[in-house]
Enzyme design. Structure first.
Site: not given
Ligand code: ADP
Ligand code: TRP
Length: 331
Positions: A113, A193, A196
């Protein structure tokens, strides 16, 4: 019985990375009969990006609908909102006081960040301490998450160990991450990856039109239609998540044979995604029509979670020498 606990931050609409990396394991643990399960929406964590109140409300409610749609069952799992359990925040203060600054300064998500010039508020900095409290306050054994949360889990373990050493106790259980190798990092439409925050998501409950748009935006090379194509491409990596080995081999053969365009493959991907989530989509629509039921589920889940959290917090306070006893009158 062992406890499985996890949460998802309510910072946007959920995508298939969240599903395969995390939510699918939530449901499998719930249905395995091996765990007592706790799943929540990390709405306090979402505040670190100062979202608009309307977005906080909508995202939180949408994630609960997603949880219920994919099969979390309030009769089997405790489902609740983090902000309904003030004890998480109270324990955060206590554990912040024994968390070294250096530990938090090493956090990848914090450093990312800062690198993106995002204003680092204090909440963002202590994000991992709140996450540790979410986990430790319920004596959780396993925490199903995607790989990007691995370091946060290590920090939760470090913080628990630090407390136990400081007070010469085994009060906090040391949690284990549950990260499945084959879905640890689901790729996004651009091959990075899926996240969001990168605008590269495929959202399982988007409208058909939106879903189609997301799938059509998957990045491919410019091999002409007639020519054979390398099956090791972004479309295939996603297709694999939804299909068995026979279907995967069929798609591979089509790529290798030529006269099969990336657009055709994307259509096949769209169809398998729609089919995979068809039942969940219907379930979600039904829950969405019944807000009262959803509120009741959160109320009941919150009551169960809070009773456990309160008990643990009261004991933590005793250990560290806080002598107040007002908690006896909390109810
Ligand atoms: P984002 O990166 O979209 O903001 P979050 O950090 O809110 O997602 O993640 C919520 C859950 O989903 C966590 O357990 C995270 O490790 C899993 N997760 C998020 N993106 C992925 C991905 N591309 N592949 C596998 N797991 C993911
Ligand atoms: N940090 C997680 C995410 O980005 C959400 C989260 C908050 C969490 N507290 C947790 C996950 C406790 C597992 C356990 O989605």
């Amino acid at each position: 019985m062992k406890r499985s606990l996890s949460g998802i931050q309510s910072s946007g609409v959920l995508h298939i990375g969240n599903y395969f990396g995390a939510m699918k394991q939530f449901v499998e643990n719930q249905n395995s009969g091996k765990y007592e399960c706790f799943y929540f929406v990390a709405d306090y964590h979402s505040l670190t990006s100062l979202p608009r109140p309307d977005d906080v409300r909508a995202n939180t409610y949408n994630i609960i609908l997603d949880y219920l749609a994919v099969g979390l069952d309030p009769n089997k799992s405790v489902i609740y909102l983090q902000s309904d359990i003030p004890e998480h925040a109270e324990l955060t203060w206590i554990l912040s006081c024994l968390t070294p600054m250096g530990l938090l300064e090493r956090s990848h998500s914090y450093k990312d960040k800062i690198a993106k010039n995002i204003y680092p508020n204090a909440g963002l900095f202590i994000y991992p301490v709140l996450m540790a409290c979410d986990i430790l306050i319920y004596d959780s054994d396993v925490v199903p998450v995607g790989k990007d949360q691995k370091q946060h889990l290590e920090m939760s373990r470090d913080i628990a160990i630090k407390f136990n050493q400081q007070y010469n106790t085994d009060f906090f259980k040391i949690p284990e991450p549950l990260i499945l190798d084959d879905v640890a990092v689901v790729p996004g439409t651009d091959g990075q990856k899926m996240s969001k925050s990168y605008g590269n998501t495929i959202n399982m409950f988007a409208s058909n039109k939106e879903l189609k748009k997301q799938i059509m935006s998957i990045v491919t090379d410019s091999t002409p239609l007639e020519e054979p194509k390398n099956p090791d491409n972004n479309i295939f990596s996603l297709y694999k998540l939804f299909t068995d080995i026979d279907k995967q081999n069929q798609l591979k053969d089509k790529f290798l044979a030529g006269n099969f365009g990336y657009g055709d493959a994307k259509k096949e991907l769209l169809n398998v995604i729609l089919e995979y989530f068809a039942e969940a989509r219907e379930k979600r629509e039904n829950f969405a029509k019944n807000k009262h039921l959803v509120e009741e589920i959160l109320y009941e889940g919150g009551k169960k979670a809070r009773a456990i959290a309160r008990d643990k917090l009261v004991k933590a306070k005793e250990i560290i020498g806080l002598v107040g006893n007002m908690y006896k009158y909390y109810d």
